[in-house]
Design a protein around this motif. Structure first.
Motif, PDB file in Angstrom:
ATOM      1  N   SER B  62       0.824  -1.207   0.000  1.00  0.00           N
ATOM      2  CA  SER B  62       0.000   0.000   0.000  1.00  0.00           C
ATOM      3  C   SER B  62       0.862   1.262   0.000  1.00  0.00           C
ATOM      4  O   SER B  62       0.459   2.289  -0.527  1.00  0.00           O
ATOM      5  CB  SER B  62      -0.946  -0.007   1.202  1.00  0.00           C
ATOM      6  OG  SER B  62      -0.222  -0.115   2.395  1.00  0.00           O
ATOM      7  N   LEU B 234      -1.751   8.970   3.060  1.00  0.00           N
ATOM      8  CA  LEU B 234      -1.450   7.735   3.785  1.00  0.00           C
ATOM      9  C   LEU B 234      -0.636   8.051   5.043  1.00  0.00           C
ATOM     10  O   LEU B 234      -0.905   7.510   6.118  1.00  0.00           O
ATOM     11  CB  LEU B 234      -0.685   6.760   2.879  1.00  0.00           C
ATOM     12  CG  LEU B 234      -0.410   5.399   3.519  1.00  0.00           C
ATOM     13  CD1 LEU B 234      -1.695   4.621   3.716  1.00  0.00           C
ATOM     14  CD2 LEU B 234       0.558   4.582   2.682  1.00  0.00           C
ATOM     15  N   TYR B 236      -0.720  10.780   6.754  1.00  0.00           N
ATOM     16  CA  TYR B 236      -1.631  11.394   7.715  1.00  0.00           C
ATOM     17  C   TYR B 236      -2.548  10.345   8.330  1.00  0.00           C
ATOM     18  O   TYR B 236      -2.803  10.342   9.527  1.00  0.00           O
ATOM     19  CB  TYR B 236      -2.447  12.484   7.017  1.00  0.00           C
ATOM     20  CG  TYR B 236      -3.391  13.204   7.942  1.00  0.00           C
ATOM     21  CD1 TYR B 236      -2.905  14.008   8.973  1.00  0.00           C
ATOM     22  CD2 TYR B 236      -4.769  13.078   7.806  1.00  0.00           C
ATOM     23  CE1 TYR B 236      -3.764  14.662   9.829  1.00  0.00           C
ATOM     24  CE2 TYR B 236      -5.630  13.735   8.659  1.00  0.00           C
ATOM     25  CZ  TYR B 236      -5.128  14.524   9.666  1.00  0.00           C
ATOM     26  OH  TYR B 236      -5.984  15.164  10.524  1.00  0.00           O
ATOM     27  N   ASP B 237      -3.019   9.425   7.507  1.00  0.00           N
ATOM     28  CA  ASP B 237      -3.950   8.429   8.015  1.00  0.00           C
ATOM     29  C   ASP B 237      -3.264   7.445   8.958  1.00  0.00           C
ATOM     30  O   ASP B 237      -3.836   7.036   9.969  1.00  0.00           O
ATOM     31  CB  ASP B 237      -4.609   7.686   6.861  1.00  0.00           C
ATOM     32  CG  ASP B 237      -6.045   7.379   7.203  1.00  0.00           C
ATOM     33  OD1 ASP B 237      -6.907   8.187   6.850  1.00  0.00           O
ATOM     34  OD2 ASP B 237      -6.278   6.358   7.871  1.00  0.00           O
ATOM     35  N   ARG B 238      -2.041   7.061   8.620  1.00  0.00           N
ATOM     36  CA  ARG B 238      -1.289   6.189   9.529  1.00  0.00           C
ATOM     37  C   ARG B 238      -1.072   6.895  10.859  1.00  0.00           C
ATOM     38  O   ARG B 238      -1.151   6.294  11.923  1.00  0.00           O
ATOM     39  CB  ARG B 238       0.082   5.839   8.924  1.00  0.00           C
ATOM     40  CG  ARG B 238       0.036   4.826   7.840  1.00  0.00           C
ATOM     41  CD  ARG B 238      -0.247   3.428   8.407  1.00  0.00           C
ATOM     42  NE  ARG B 238      -0.566   2.508   7.336  1.00  0.00           N
ATOM     43  CZ  ARG B 238       0.346   1.822   6.665  1.00  0.00           C
ATOM     44  NH1 ARG B 238       1.622   1.939   6.975  1.00  0.00           N
ATOM     45  NH2 ARG B 238      -0.018   1.026   5.701  1.00  0.00           N
ATOM     46  N   TYR B 239      -0.782   8.182  10.758  1.00  0.00           N
ATOM     47  CA  TYR B 239      -0.560   8.962  11.975  1.00  0.00           C
ATOM     48  C   TYR B 239      -1.815   8.963  12.839  1.00  0.00           C
ATOM     49  O   TYR B 239      -1.752   8.766  14.055  1.00  0.00           O
ATOM     50  CB  TYR B 239      -0.127  10.384  11.616  1.00  0.00           C
ATOM     51  CG  TYR B 239      -0.273  11.345  12.758  1.00  0.00           C
ATOM     52  CD1 TYR B 239       0.541  11.242  13.883  1.00  0.00           C
ATOM     53  CD2 TYR B 239      -1.246  12.338  12.736  1.00  0.00           C
ATOM     54  CE1 TYR B 239       0.394  12.099  14.948  1.00  0.00           C
ATOM     55  CE2 TYR B 239      -1.402  13.195  13.799  1.00  0.00           C
ATOM     56  CZ  TYR B 239      -0.584  13.082  14.899  1.00  0.00           C
ATOM     57  OH  TYR B 239      -0.749  13.921  15.955  1.00  0.00           O
ATOM     58  N   LEU B 240      -2.976   9.143  12.200  1.00  0.00           N
ATOM     59  CA  LEU B 240      -4.233   9.165  12.957  1.00  0.00           C
ATOM     60  C   LEU B 240      -4.548   7.801  13.553  1.00  0.00           C
ATOM     61  O   LEU B 240      -4.955   7.686  14.702  1.00  0.00           O
ATOM     62  CB  LEU B 240      -5.394   9.580  12.052  1.00  0.00           C
ATOM     63  CG  LEU B 240      -5.599  11.054  11.788  1.00  0.00           C
ATOM     64  CD1 LEU B 240      -6.860  11.244  10.970  1.00  0.00           C
ATOM     65  CD2 LEU B 240      -5.712  11.838  13.084  1.00  0.00           C
ATOM     66  N   SER B 241      -4.371   6.748  12.754  1.00  0.00           N
ATOM     67  CA  SER B 241      -4.809   5.427  13.190  1.00  0.00           C
ATOM     68  C   SER B 241      -3.810   4.753  14.119  1.00  0.00           C
ATOM     69  O   SER B 241      -4.196   4.064  15.040  1.00  0.00           O
ATOM     70  CB  SER B 241      -5.035   4.509  11.990  1.00  0.00           C
ATOM     71  OG  SER B 241      -5.915   5.105  11.084  1.00  0.00           O
ATOM     72  N   TYR B 242      -2.514   4.932  13.845  1.00  0.00           N
ATOM     73  CA  TYR B 242      -1.523   4.177  14.617  1.00  0.00           C
ATOM     74  C   TYR B 242      -0.527   5.053  15.357  1.00  0.00           C
ATOM     75  O   TYR B 242       0.241   4.561  16.160  1.00  0.00           O
ATOM     76  CB  TYR B 242      -0.712   3.251  13.704  1.00  0.00           C
ATOM     77  CG  TYR B 242      -1.521   2.322  12.866  1.00  0.00           C
ATOM     78  CD1 TYR B 242      -1.882   1.073  13.358  1.00  0.00           C
ATOM     79  CD2 TYR B 242      -1.901   2.674  11.593  1.00  0.00           C
ATOM     80  CE1 TYR B 242      -2.612   0.205  12.577  1.00  0.00           C
ATOM     81  CE2 TYR B 242      -2.635   1.819  10.807  1.00  0.00           C
ATOM     82  CZ  TYR B 242      -2.986   0.577  11.295  1.00  0.00           C
ATOM     83  OH  TYR B 242      -3.702  -0.280  10.524  1.00  0.00           O
ATOM     84  N   GLY B 243      -0.463   6.310  15.033  1.00  0.00           N
ATOM     85  CA  GLY B 243       0.468   7.191  15.733  1.00  0.00           C
ATOM     86  C   GLY B 243       1.716   7.506  14.937  1.00  0.00           C
ATOM     87  O   GLY B 243       1.910   7.046  13.817  1.00  0.00           O
ATOM     88  N   LEU B 244       2.568   8.296  15.573  1.00  0.00           N
ATOM     89  CA  LEU B 244       3.728   8.873  14.915  1.00  0.00           C
ATOM     90  C   LEU B 244       4.704   7.819  14.416  1.00  0.00           C
ATOM     91  O   LEU B 244       5.208   7.885  13.304  1.00  0.00           O
ATOM     92  CB  LEU B 244       4.428   9.806  15.905  1.00  0.00           C
ATOM     93  CG  LEU B 244       5.488  10.721  15.338  1.00  0.00           C
ATOM     94  CD1 LEU B 244       4.876  11.695  14.354  1.00  0.00           C
ATOM     95  CD2 LEU B 244       6.164  11.487  16.457  1.00  0.00           C
TER      96      LEU B 244
END
Lengths: 363, 278
Positions: B62, B234, B236-244
């Motif tokens: 992805s 992606l 930004y979304d990873r940051y929202l869902s899983y963090g920094l």
């Protein structure tokens, strides 16, 4: 062209800049003047607030933007030396700013109070107040297709129609998103129609629903694998982003908090309390639906209750306390009533011992 | 040549350097460090503390998909910018006309408009009920589609190309074109074989800027097209869902990929200096 022309241009630009800054300066001056006058008039009653200029930072859920803006105005009138700075975002994003980016905020307000214990405790706080409620509705406008016939008995039939488009926010990022999934699953039992979830969400995304021991669990793929059918539906990270999509007619309907629908002046279908996550009376029913977000956490269906806390790393915890006092006051309660988010009176806490002493009396 | 001589002179002269030059050097160093340290810190920290995460991010399907989508959509936006921007740049460089300043300002507005505002404006126009989106609805969908990504990138990055190319055309002496015309070349021939090659380096530089700006665009794209996910979305979304810690490897990867292209294209186009007038 000539040097004279350049001088004239530069002079004009400088004058323009001076004019712009003096206008904004005047506004500023006026407010401070008002503030000073106000300050002098009320110094006797202001015991906790210092006279120094201070900033109160608030991270809050997007769905609290309107009432928080009104409270900001009231708070700044009461404390003219304080500048309230709000940063609205998805509730999880708000908390992650504190826990991941180590940003400092004096107040955190989440659209799902359970996120505070699961994501912030015990490292960043050990108490919260549950202070207001909300419910999920289906918002629409007069321009939405079939808007004249939609009601609480047929909304899912209308969303099913092939020419209708609808939206909900990303369940991985946003409580309104996973609540939309929960409402849709709950509606199957309520309307005795077993294909509502599949028709609306299952077939239009890669979200799958599992059933085990009387509990429904929606399994969220990673956000990039949700694969929404963008011809039929629209997904965004934050629920308020979909409001503009409804306004410009990009979608016909969307799942949203009642408060946001009220604040935007949208029409909305009020759903039965058995499915709209508004009532503590149906907490057991809500409990039968869950969503497993992509990070592996499982969220259980609960009544929609807003939570607020002062993080341990707050720069101005005293001002945070003052703000929460205002929020819990009769004045503050009215703000929430008028914005479609009925307050919980008195507010409920997880642990009275840990709540700052000044707030305990209000609970 | 003249410029190079001058700098050499400054560094090799036995006299003490000018005080102003020292101040300038210091300030330039501050700016350089500000940019370099910020980015290098992120890259180095990732490489040193968690190299496996970077490698596994680079292998993740992805991640590859979203970064390639960013690059591909950015490339399409750049090509459209070239087709639309070169004629505009030529007119602005060669002709004086009523309200020229106004036209230039309008073309530059995307640089100063907040990108979220640009996204909202674009969604309004290109949405299913929009001025442009409605008549095209049965042929092409912009919202949450490849076309929407390209449109958003085009809007925010086209000015970089137009401005650079215009500067290039302005640097070319019109007499060269006139000479070609007087020798019997039709205007299109003069433009294609005289003007364009002379502006090649500016066109190249403008295209790189335009492409790089397009690849890094987030604010405008995410409003018109959250899906399909481009690289920055992606992240930004990873940051929202899983963090920094989950989003940083992808961010670093995005930096490395764009940096590589940047350097590669610069190296390739370095030889083109021979066409320059100085």
């Amino acid at each position: 062209m000539t040097i004279n022309d350049h001088i004239i241009t530069i002079l004009t630009i400088s004058l323009l800049l001076v004019a712009i800054f003096s206008v904004t300066g005047c506004v500023d001056n006026e407010t401070t003047k008002d503030g000073e006058a106000d300050n002098q008039g009320t110094t006797a009653t202001q015991t906790t607030a210092s006279d120094e200029e201070a900033i109160l930072k608030i991270f809050h859920a997007g769905s609290l933007s309107v009432p928080m803006a009104e409270l900001e105005e009231k708070f700044e009138t009461l404390h003219p030396n304080v500048d309230v700075q709000r940063e609205p975002a998805g509730s999880r994003a708000c908390i992650q700013k504190i826990t991941e980016l180590e940003k400092q905020s004096d107040i955190l307000a989440s659209a799902d109070y359970t996120l505070i214990p699961t994501m912030m405790m015990p490292e960043y706080t050990n108490w919260y107040l549950a202070f207001a409620k909300n419910q999920i509705v289906i918002a629409y406008t007069d321009d939405s297709k079939y808007s004249s016939e939609v009601n609480s008995d047929n909304w899912y039939e209308i969303l099913r129609r092939p020419d209708v488009t609808f939206g909900f926010s990303n369940p991985n990022d946003d409580p309104c998103g996973y609540r939309s999934v929960m409402v849709t699953q709950l509606s199957e039992a309520h309307y005795a129609d077993e294909s509502i979830f599949d028709d609306l969400m299952g077939d239009n995304t890669a979200i799958t629903m599992t059933f085990e021991n009387g509990t429904y669990t929606a399994v969220m793929p990673a956000s990039e694998y949700i694969e929404p059918n963008t011809k039929k539906m629209m997904m965004r990270s934050m629920e308020v982003e979909l409001s503009s999509a409804l306004e410009i007619g990009e979608i016909d309907y969307f799942y949203i908090y009642r408060s946001v629908a009220v604040q935007h002046g949208f029409k909305f279908v009020e759903l039965p309390p058995q499915i709209d996550l508004s009532s503590v009376d149906y907490a057991d029913e809500y409990n039968t639906v869950r969503v497993r977000t992509a990070d592996g956490k499982i969220v259980v269906g609960t009544p929609i209750v807003y939570g607020i806390t002062i993080p341990d790393n707050a720069m101005q915890p005293e001002l945070g306390i003052e703000f929460i006092k205002l929020l819990l006051s009769a004045d503050g309660q009215n703000v929430f009533i008028n914005n479609g988010q009925p307050p919980i009176v008195p507010a409920v806490t997880n642990d009275l011992e840990n709540v700052p002493a000044e707030l305990r009396a209000l609970l | 040549m003249f410029k190079i001589k001058q700098t050499r002179h400054m560094f090799t002269s036995r006299k003490a350097p000018e005080p102003l030059m020292l101040v300038f050097l210091f300030l330039a160093l501050v700016l350089l460090l500000f940019v370099a340290v910020t980015l290098a810190n992120m890259v180095i920290e990732q490489v040193v503390t968690d190299l496996p995460a970077l490698i596994s991010a680079a292998c993740e399907k992805s991640v590859i998909k979203s970064i390639s989508l960013s690059m591909y959509a950015g490339l399409v936006a750049t090509l459209i910018s070239l087709v639309l921007g070169i004629p505009a740049a030529y007119i602005l460089a060669r002709k004086d006309f009523f309200a020229k300043g106004f036209v230039e300002s309008v073309l530059d507005i995307p640089v100063v408009v907040p990108h979220t505002v640009a996204g909202i404006a674009l969604l309004t126009i290109f949405g299913a009920n929009g001025l442009i989106g409605a008549p095209l609805e049965s042929y092409i969908q912009f919202r949450d589609a490849f076309a929407g990504i390209v449109i958003a990138m085009l809007f925010v990055s086209a000015p970089f190309l137009t401005n650079s190319v215009r500067e290039g055309f302005q640097n070319i002496d019109p007499r060269l074109e006139n000479t070609a015309r007087s020798l019997g070349a039709p205007m299109w021939k003069a433009f294609l074989f005289v003007t364009l090659p002379l502006a090649a380096r500016h066109i190249m530089a403008g295209s790189i800027m335009c492409w790089a700006r397009a690849i890094s665009e987030f604010g405008a794209v995410v409003i018109i097209a959250y899906y399909p996910m481009i690289g920055p979305t992606l992240v930004y979304d990873r940051y929202l869902s899983y963090g920094l810690s989950a989003s940083r490897p992808i961010a670093v990867l995005l930096i490395l990929v764009t940096l590589t292209i940047f350097i590669a294209v610069r190296l390739i186009s370095a030889g083109w200096r021979i066409y320059d007038k100085d």
